[in-house]
Scaffold this motif. Structure first.
Motif, mmCIF file in Angstrom:
data_model
loop_
_atom_site.group_PDB
_atom_site.id
_atom_site.type_symbol
_atom_site.label_atom_id
_atom_site.label_comp_id
_atom_site.label_asym_id
_atom_site.label_seq_id
_atom_site.Cartn_x
_atom_site.Cartn_y
_atom_site.Cartn_z
ATOM 1 N N MET A 1 0.841 -1.187 0.000
ATOM 2 C CA MET A 1 0.000 0.000 0.000
ATOM 3 C C MET A 1 0.881 1.244 0.000
ATOM 4 O O MET A 1 1.910 1.289 0.669
ATOM 5 N N ILE A 2 0.470 2.247 -0.737
ATOM 6 C CA ILE A 2 1.196 3.504 -0.833
ATOM 7 C C ILE A 2 0.465 4.550 -0.006
ATOM 8 O O ILE A 2 -0.732 4.755 -0.165
ATOM 9 N N ASP A 3 1.202 5.192 0.891
ATOM 10 C CA ASP A 3 0.654 6.263 1.726
ATOM 11 C C ASP A 3 1.255 7.585 1.263
ATOM 12 O O ASP A 3 2.477 7.719 1.198
ATOM 13 N N ILE A 4 0.399 8.541 0.919
ATOM 14 C CA ILE A 4 0.846 9.856 0.453
ATOM 15 C C ILE A 4 0.469 10.902 1.488
ATOM 16 O O ILE A 4 -0.662 10.910 1.983
ATOM 17 N N GLY A 5 1.397 11.799 1.803
ATOM 18 C CA GLY A 5 1.106 12.880 2.726
ATOM 19 C C GLY A 5 2.260 13.843 2.823
ATOM 20 O O GLY A 5 3.316 13.636 2.213
ATOM 21 N N ALA A 53 5.726 9.942 -0.668
ATOM 22 C CA ALA A 53 5.066 8.638 -0.822
ATOM 23 C C ALA A 53 5.825 7.641 0.033
ATOM 24 O O ALA A 53 7.059 7.579 -0.010
ATOM 25 N N ARG A 54 5.083 6.841 0.787
ATOM 26 C CA ARG A 54 5.686 5.854 1.671
ATOM 27 C C ARG A 54 5.138 4.471 1.375
ATOM 28 O O ARG A 54 3.950 4.326 1.128
ATOM 29 N N MET A 55 6.038 3.516 1.434
ATOM 30 C CA MET A 55 5.658 2.105 1.339
ATOM 31 C C MET A 55 6.303 1.400 2.521
ATOM 32 O O MET A 55 7.511 1.563 2.746
ATOM 33 N N ASP A 56 5.496 0.686 3.270
ATOM 34 C CA ASP A 56 5.983 0.012 4.481
ATOM 35 C C ASP A 56 6.734 0.982 5.388
ATOM 36 O O ASP A 56 7.756 0.626 5.982
ATOM 37 N N GLY A 57 6.264 2.226 5.466
ATOM 38 C CA GLY A 57 6.846 3.226 6.336
ATOM 39 C C GLY A 57 8.081 3.928 5.792
ATOM 40 O O GLY A 57 8.568 4.881 6.404
ATOM 41 N N ALA A 98 0.416 7.714 -7.886
ATOM 42 C CA ALA A 98 -0.238 8.119 -6.641
ATOM 43 C C ALA A 98 0.147 9.555 -6.263
ATOM 44 O O ALA A 98 -0.701 10.320 -5.798
ATOM 45 N N ALA A 102 -2.340 12.732 -5.901
ATOM 46 C CA ALA A 102 -2.438 13.539 -4.686
ATOM 47 C C ALA A 102 -2.232 15.017 -4.989
ATOM 48 O O ALA A 102 -2.921 15.876 -4.416
#
Length: 155
Positions: A1-5, A53-57, A98, A102
């Protein structure tokens, strides 16, 4: 999962490593003061912005962008995606897509009428993605380097 912030203060070293790799891709090196100035601006959140963008932190991608007035679309600003980079190990996993999504969402929420960016015509890998998510309008970019008061050449 990709986390964007937004980038956190603890991601400074990871951001700089990615940004240095991005600039190296384009054959550029910059003084340490440029990285410090950019980081301060991103942390202030005024004028220019950055997302990670983060993957697995782990920080695996960055996007730098800004909005500006648009003379040909009354009442709306434009959003310029200035820098976009994904770590080589994370490529092909949707990170750049992603990040563009964003930035697009940010621009829409900010009332911008368009999102745009540039890339080199030889950047075939990136252009494959860009051709899927945006329209290429055929423009050619010209640039003049300027020397700002009391400083080195602008890029």
């Amino acid at each position: 999962m990709i986390d964007i912030g937004p980038l956190s203060a603890g991601e400074r070293a990871g951001w700089e490593a990615l940004f240095r790799d991005y600039l190296a891709f384009y054959g550029r090196t910059e003084p340490a003061s440029m990285y410090e100035q950019a980081w301060r601006r991103f942390q202030d959140g005024v004028g220019v912005h950055a997302l990670g963008a983060r993957m697995d932190g782990a920080l695996v991608g960055i996007a730098h962008f800004l909005s500006h007035p648009n003379t040909s679309a009354p009442g709306t600003d434009s959003c310029y995606l200035q820098d976009l980079f994904t770590a080589p190990a994370a490529r092909g996993k949707g990170v750049a897509r992603a990040l563009i999504g964003a930035v697009r969402e940010w621009a829409a929420e900010a009332g911008c009428g368009r999102l745009y960016w540039h890339t080199q015509d030889t950047n075939a890998t990136a252009r494959r993605l860009y051709d899927q998510v945006a329209d290429h309008r055929g423009f050619i970019v010209y640039q003049v380097a300027l020397t700002p008061p009391g400083g080195g050449a602008e890029r």
